[in-house]
Enzyme design. Sequence first.
Site, mmCIF file in Angstrom:
data_model
loop_
_atom_site.group_PDB
_atom_site.id
_atom_site.type_symbol
_atom_site.label_atom_id
_atom_site.label_comp_id
_atom_site.label_asym_id
_atom_site.label_seq_id
_atom_site.Cartn_x
_atom_site.Cartn_y
_atom_site.Cartn_z
ATOM 1 N N HIS A 85 16.750 2.879 -0.681
ATOM 2 C CA HIS A 85 17.504 3.794 -1.558
ATOM 3 C C HIS A 85 18.532 4.592 -0.750
ATOM 4 O O HIS A 85 19.613 4.896 -1.237
ATOM 5 C CB HIS A 85 16.550 4.802 -2.209
ATOM 6 C CG HIS A 85 15.814 4.259 -3.397
ATOM 7 N ND1 HIS A 85 16.424 4.011 -4.594
ATOM 8 C CD2 HIS A 85 14.514 3.931 -3.561
ATOM 9 C CE1 HIS A 85 15.534 3.560 -5.468
ATOM 10 N NE2 HIS A 85 14.358 3.482 -4.862
ATOM 11 N N SER A 96 7.438 11.001 -7.764
ATOM 12 C CA SER A 96 8.783 10.420 -7.702
ATOM 13 C C SER A 96 9.881 11.462 -7.690
ATOM 14 O O SER A 96 11.013 11.169 -7.352
ATOM 15 C CB SER A 96 9.015 9.496 -8.895
ATOM 16 O OG SER A 96 7.907 8.700 -9.124
ATOM 17 N N ARG A 117 11.367 -1.037 1.698
ATOM 18 C CA ARG A 117 11.489 -1.048 0.236
ATOM 19 C C ARG A 117 12.093 0.290 -0.195
ATOM 20 O O ARG A 117 13.267 0.388 -0.492
ATOM 21 C CB ARG A 117 10.104 -1.295 -0.395
ATOM 22 C CG ARG A 117 10.103 -1.661 -1.858
ATOM 23 C CD ARG A 117 10.143 -0.498 -2.802
ATOM 24 N NE ARG A 117 9.029 0.427 -2.692
ATOM 25 C CZ ARG A 117 8.974 1.593 -3.330
ATOM 26 N NH1 ARG A 117 9.976 1.944 -4.118
ATOM 27 N NH2 ARG A 117 7.964 2.413 -3.177
ATOM 28 N N ASP A 118 11.299 1.347 -0.151
ATOM 29 C CA ASP A 118 11.778 2.636 -0.641
ATOM 30 C C ASP A 118 12.889 3.198 0.243
ATOM 31 O O ASP A 118 13.776 3.907 -0.240
ATOM 32 C CB ASP A 118 10.619 3.630 -0.741
ATOM 33 C CG ASP A 118 10.789 4.599 -1.898
ATOM 34 O OD1 ASP A 118 11.679 4.358 -2.734
ATOM 35 O OD2 ASP A 118 10.057 5.595 -1.969
ATOM 36 N N HIS A 171 1.893 8.707 -2.936
ATOM 37 C CA HIS A 171 3.231 8.434 -2.408
ATOM 38 C C HIS A 171 4.050 9.700 -2.634
ATOM 39 O O HIS A 171 4.290 10.076 -3.774
ATOM 40 C CB HIS A 171 3.843 7.229 -3.139
ATOM 41 C CG HIS A 171 5.297 6.999 -2.845
ATOM 42 N ND1 HIS A 171 5.752 5.943 -2.094
ATOM 43 C CD2 HIS A 171 6.397 7.695 -3.211
ATOM 44 C CE1 HIS A 171 7.070 5.995 -2.008
ATOM 45 N NE2 HIS A 171 7.493 7.042 -2.686
ATOM 46 N N HIS A 193 7.344 12.477 -2.082
ATOM 47 C CA HIS A 193 8.776 12.678 -1.796
ATOM 48 C C HIS A 193 8.947 14.083 -1.224
ATOM 49 O O HIS A 193 8.141 14.967 -1.484
ATOM 50 C CB HIS A 193 9.607 12.499 -3.067
ATOM 51 C CG HIS A 193 9.810 11.060 -3.432
ATOM 52 N ND1 HIS A 193 10.688 10.646 -4.400
ATOM 53 C CD2 HIS A 193 9.241 9.937 -2.955
ATOM 54 C CE1 HIS A 193 10.644 9.325 -4.511
ATOM 55 N NE2 HIS A 193 9.771 8.869 -3.648
#
Lengths: 334, 290
Positions: A17, A167, A13-14, A194, A196
């Site tokens: 990107h 994010s 999913r992520d 989550h 980054h």
Amino acid sequence: MKKKVLVIDSTLRDGSHAISHQFTREHVASYAKAAEIAKTQILIVGHGNGLGASSLHLGFSLLSDTEYLKYAKKELHRTKLGAFLIPGFGTITDIEEAIQNGAEVLMVASHCTEATITRQHIEFSVKKGLRTFGVLMMSHMAKAEILLEEAKKMQDYGAFGVLLMDSAGTCLPDEVTEKISVLTQGLHIETGFHAHNNLGMAVANSIAAVKAGATIIDATSRGMGAGAGNCQLEVVVAVLEKMGIKTGLDLYQLMDNSENIISKIQNSPSINSITLTSGLAGVFSGFAPHAKRAAERFGLDPRDVLMELGKRKVVAGQEDKIIQIALELSRTKS
Amino acid sequence: MIKKVKTGIIGTGNIGSDLLVKILRSPVLECGIFTGINPKSKNIKRAQKMGVPTAYDSINAIINNPDSCEIVFDATSAKIHTEHAPILKKLKKFTIDLTPSKVGKLCVPSVNLKACLEEDNVNMITCGAQATIPIINALMKAQHQTGYVEIVSSISSQSAGIGTRSNIDEYTRLTSEAIMELTFVPKAKAIVILNPSDPPIHMQNTIYAKIHTSDITLIQKEIFAAVKRLKKYVPGFALLHKPIVQNGMLVIISEVTGRGDYLPAFAGNLDVMNSAAVRVAEEYAKKRLL
């Protein structure tokens, strides 16, 4: 501290990107099969921004939501298949389709102060028996108390757990500790994180979250993801094991998946001038490629575009602002 | 004395309260009843101070006193409007629905006003639809073969009331359906984003379209004409720049500055929706007063 952490695998999913949402059927099948062997509990698949997000605005994915779910489902037996959804992009119709295609888990995300827009979707998903998580995106933009209020709403709607998403990759471990502590103390459901990696803090932040009481970590193989990438799955699992925290995952298999499958799809994500600036500016990591394109189009330094986006507190989903700001910057320049 | 047509407003939230100010300013409309459900509502007190008859038994105020209005604005929620619609039909009220219920004919005044005046219930779709359909319609006039259009509406969190938030799914779906139905583009997608920035952002709408030409002279001409028509009833509408083309994709970014009737100027989303609704009511009233 002996406990268990649920590590959710969002690579399909992520991670998308990183390749402009161009995962192929073969990518999905081979990775899903390997994730099953690694004893992954939950595998999330689809467009990087979730169900219904394939668009001109964010970029079209190579395959449809239905195809991604179906091709992954074929390979999964014990691993649960999941989808991701941001209300305003995806709708309940998309959730219904995802269920028909085998989704058993749903993550419903909103900007960190807008949890009320997730009510319809979380309630529907819970009613349909999906294990449903709420996600508060861009969580650096709100104080701990506000995040708790918003997370409580998701708890009331029936979410099984709430994850904070950094994010922008701009949080430092102390901030994560503070926010996750407030959440774990104030909620009776699970909390998660989550991360980054824009400032090189993704694994450190995930560990800080676990130490502060989080029981869910969302990560991707090789850290595959937008910009500087996400929390690297095999690394965070190794660190957790070293700390004596159980994940139930097969670490060697995760390492192999990263090297044998993901490395062939994309080079490892790296922290470069653009992704680092993006982290400093507190801008959604997914903006980097758009900012780069717009900067080229209007003859600007992409870092100036990113810093300006940060100043204006643009939220995830407002990719159209990038063109507008680039246009304005080029006007002031000339 | 000039005769005015009486209107009723059900729903006293952001939409209803902004609508009230616009009606009181209209040369052909007046407000006969402003009715909600909460007796402690600040907005009902505000209306009383403005000399407007108020009630807090919702639609019952109109059922019990049918002469209070000829035109009814329903600013409740999609679910509630589906219950109200048959009652208002029976009472023979011209109904202007501001919820995404999809009960009545979909209406964007600068596109299909005349046809809507023949109906008994018209639906004002969504703020995103009101701000983009006139422009997409112009694009379709210039480029019939356009196969796909997408819109992104960004609105400030402060201007999105609980009704909007709990109807976000209906909002997204109805906006894309309305774009296809009213502009005949084969495929459309709508995205809505709530932005909590402080100070609040003005409502912004971006239209993306895949186009088959690099010469956009005709497209621009049609769009500028459409903007002119739209500005007649939504004066705060403005293109932020001329339409641009990037990788075979047309990008049109516009903004709506509200009149500041109820919420401040950032709430262009309320303004575009209510200005369109008042435009329909005024045209209906003018026909009635002839």
